[in-house]
Design a protein around this motif. Structure first.
Motif, PDB file in Angstrom:
ATOM      1  N   SER A 191      -1.370  -1.700  -8.069  1.00  0.00           N
ATOM      2  CA  SER A 191      -2.396  -1.957  -8.410  1.00  0.00           C
ATOM      3  C   SER A 191      -3.536  -3.051  -9.515  1.00  0.00           C
ATOM      4  O   SER A 191      -4.581  -3.596  -9.541  1.00  0.00           O
ATOM      5  CB  SER A 191      -3.178  -0.628  -8.847  1.00  0.00           C
ATOM      6  OG  SER A 191      -3.237  -0.740 -10.591  1.00  0.00           O
ATOM      7  N   GLY A 233       1.857   3.007  -8.087  1.00  0.00           N
ATOM      8  CA  GLY A 233       0.678   2.779  -7.742  1.00  0.00           C
ATOM      9  C   GLY A 233       0.292   2.823  -8.846  1.00  0.00           C
ATOM     10  O   GLY A 233      -0.664   1.403  -8.321  1.00  0.00           O
ATOM     11  N   SER A 264      -1.810   8.493  -2.625  1.00  0.00           N
ATOM     12  CA  SER A 264      -0.791   8.307  -2.524  1.00  0.00           C
ATOM     13  C   SER A 264      -0.033   8.228  -3.984  1.00  0.00           C
ATOM     14  O   SER A 264       1.051   9.192  -4.204  1.00  0.00           O
ATOM     15  CB  SER A 264      -0.596   7.414  -1.372  1.00  0.00           C
ATOM     16  OG  SER A 264      -0.355   6.447  -1.643  1.00  0.00           O
ATOM     17  N   SER A 265      -0.345   7.821  -4.789  1.00  0.00           N
ATOM     18  CA  SER A 265      -0.188   8.059  -5.856  1.00  0.00           C
ATOM     19  C   SER A 265      -0.942   9.505  -7.067  1.00  0.00           C
ATOM     20  O   SER A 265       0.382   9.774  -7.575  1.00  0.00           O
ATOM     21  CB  SER A 265      -0.404   6.628  -7.066  1.00  0.00           C
ATOM     22  OG  SER A 265      -0.458   5.228  -6.147  1.00  0.00           O
ATOM     23  N   TRP A 267      -6.684   4.805  -0.465  1.00  0.00           N
ATOM     24  CA  TRP A 267      -5.033   5.683  -0.059  1.00  0.00           C
ATOM     25  C   TRP A 267      -4.196   5.242  -1.032  1.00  0.00           C
ATOM     26  O   TRP A 267      -3.350   6.356  -1.049  1.00  0.00           O
ATOM     27  CB  TRP A 267      -4.884   4.798   1.310  1.00  0.00           C
ATOM     28  CG  TRP A 267      -2.724   5.024   1.704  1.00  0.00           C
ATOM     29  CD1 TRP A 267      -2.494   3.822   1.786  1.00  0.00           C
ATOM     30  CD2 TRP A 267      -2.353   6.592   2.176  1.00  0.00           C
ATOM     31  NE1 TRP A 267      -0.667   4.723   2.059  1.00  0.00           N
ATOM     32  CE2 TRP A 267      -0.720   6.535   2.069  1.00  0.00           C
ATOM     33  CE3 TRP A 267      -3.109   7.157   2.398  1.00  0.00           C
ATOM     34  CZ2 TRP A 267       0.109   6.611   2.417  1.00  0.00           C
ATOM     35  CZ3 TRP A 267      -1.918   8.430   2.611  1.00  0.00           C
ATOM     36  CH2 TRP A 267      -0.008   8.359   2.593  1.00  0.00           C
ATOM     37  N   LEU A 268      -3.716   4.396  -1.705  1.00  0.00           N
ATOM     38  CA  LEU A 268      -2.410   4.048  -2.716  1.00  0.00           C
ATOM     39  C   LEU A 268      -3.443   4.697  -3.610  1.00  0.00           C
ATOM     40  O   LEU A 268      -2.032   5.492  -4.293  1.00  0.00           O
ATOM     41  CB  LEU A 268      -2.974   2.665  -3.554  1.00  0.00           C
ATOM     42  CG  LEU A 268      -1.592   2.149  -4.325  1.00  0.00           C
ATOM     43  CD1 LEU A 268      -0.914   2.391  -3.770  1.00  0.00           C
ATOM     44  CD2 LEU A 268      -2.772   0.882  -5.045  1.00  0.00           C
ATOM     45  N   ARG A 277       0.744  -1.484   0.258  1.00  0.00           N
ATOM     46  CA  ARG A 277       0.127   0.472   0.135  1.00  0.00           C
ATOM     47  C   ARG A 277       0.589   1.001   0.111  1.00  0.00           C
ATOM     48  O   ARG A 277      -0.271   2.062  -0.367  1.00  0.00           O
ATOM     49  CB  ARG A 277      -0.946   0.192   1.420  1.00  0.00           C
ATOM     50  CG  ARG A 277      -0.315   0.095   2.475  1.00  0.00           C
ATOM     51  CD  ARG A 277      -0.874   0.079   4.044  1.00  0.00           C
ATOM     52  NE  ARG A 277      -1.365  -1.276   4.128  1.00  0.00           N
ATOM     53  CZ  ARG A 277      -2.400  -1.821   5.182  1.00  0.00           C
ATOM     54  NH1 ARG A 277      -2.861  -0.740   5.671  1.00  0.00           N
ATOM     55  NH2 ARG A 277      -2.702  -3.207   4.704  1.00  0.00           N
ATOM     56  N   HIS A 278       1.631   0.958   0.629  1.00  0.00           N
ATOM     57  CA  HIS A 278       2.761   2.325   0.591  1.00  0.00           C
ATOM     58  C   HIS A 278       4.533   1.806  -0.742  1.00  0.00           C
ATOM     59  O   HIS A 278       4.618   3.081  -0.601  1.00  0.00           O
ATOM     60  CB  HIS A 278       3.957   2.492   1.760  1.00  0.00           C
ATOM     61  CG  HIS A 278       2.638   2.294   3.092  1.00  0.00           C
ATOM     62  ND1 HIS A 278       2.336   3.428   2.548  1.00  0.00           N
ATOM     63  CD2 HIS A 278       3.251   1.972   3.864  1.00  0.00           C
ATOM     64  CE1 HIS A 278       1.175   3.234   4.355  1.00  0.00           C
ATOM     65  NE2 HIS A 278       2.036   2.227   4.998  1.00  0.00           N
TER      66      HIS A 278
END
Length: 270
Positions: A159, A155, A194-195, A190-191, A40-41
């Motif tokens: 995915s 990201g 943040s992407s 969140w992904l 996820r990060h």
């Protein structure tokens, strides 16, 4: 709350150790489940790399000029990631175009030796990336491009684990197998955030065009991976990251204004 942030920091450090060659503190709490959650990060790794590369570019350019700085920046990027994604690009090209059956393609992709298809893909990709970065740099948009392309391409790549099955049957022998599980909706949110946060620096229409183009490419890649091997491998994720990164650079060159307010960008003078 403190426990939550400590846990997320541990996941982030796991992501750094898996997706880069940068040193991390000893004593990280590792397990296959935690590594799966660390995916996820992945976009945050892009932010970290973009920051390091931007600082490097700003530091060395006044002394050696733009073109040499871009060449060194590309080399530094390879060193920071251990050419992880470039290796995936080469292996995917070798496998998909060198094999005639799904089993043969997967076997070629696992071979540590590089073939003609992979060599051509690497040379073409690195040359194209260097030229695109140079074009962005001389028009004052290199740093913007790095902070958009590095997180967003990563990201989008990770995915693919959401909608594709892991293609290998010998999954226990693959370090990417730990990532092979769909993400929960809140993790996907969140992904995505943040992407794509770097797109906020662009006009809305430009940001929307880039996002839609990248999602379209993601759809094409998903169908392509499924057609060749029935799913994805870690090499496929590396391939996806690389081509998404190049697409973003091209789209930025076509849309952003240069330092003098002109768009599209004019001829490049060496």
């Amino acid at each position: 709350m403190s426990r939550f942030f400590t846990y997320q920091l541990n996941l982030l450090l796991l992501a750094v150790s898996f997706f880069t060659r940068m040193p991390v503190p000893q004593g990280i709490d590792y397990s296959p489940q935690k590594l799966r959650q660390a995916g996820r990060h992945f976009a945050l790794i892009g932010w970290l790399l973009a920051g390091i590369l931007s600082g490097f570019y700003l530091l060395v350019t006044p002394y050696i000029g733009t073109a040499p700085s871009i060449c060194l920046l590309v080399i530094l990027s390879l060193l920071l990631t251990g050419a992880l994604h470039e290796d995936g690009l080469a292996d995917t090209c070798d496998g998909f175009w060198g094999g005639h059956t799904q089993a043969r393609k997967l076997s070629i992709m696992k071979d540590s030796q590089i073939g003609t298809y992979g060599t051509c893909a690497l040379i073409t990709m690195l040359l194209t990336k260097t030229v695109l970065l140079y074009a962005l740099a001389i028009n004052g948009h290199l740093i913007l491009a790095l902070f958009i392309a590095y997180p967003l391409s990563r990201g989008l790549a990770i995915s693919h684990t959401q909608h594709l099955a892991y293609a290998r049957t010998d999954a226990q022998d693959s370090k990417s197998q730990s990532l092979a599980n769909p993400m929960q909706p809140r993790v996907l949110l969140w992904l995505f955030a943040s992407s794509s946060a770097g797109l906020l620096w662009l006009p809305f229409t430009d940001a929307l065009m880039i996002l839609l183009a990248c999602l379209s490419l993601r759809y094409v890649l998903k169908r392509w991976f499924r057609a060749h091997i029935g799913g994805y491998t870690g090499d496929c994720l590396g391939f996806a990251q690389q081509v998404q990164e190049l697409l973003i650079y091209i789209l930025l060159l076509a849309t952003v204004h240069d330092a003098y307010g002109h768009t599209p960008l004019g001829p490049i003078s060496l």
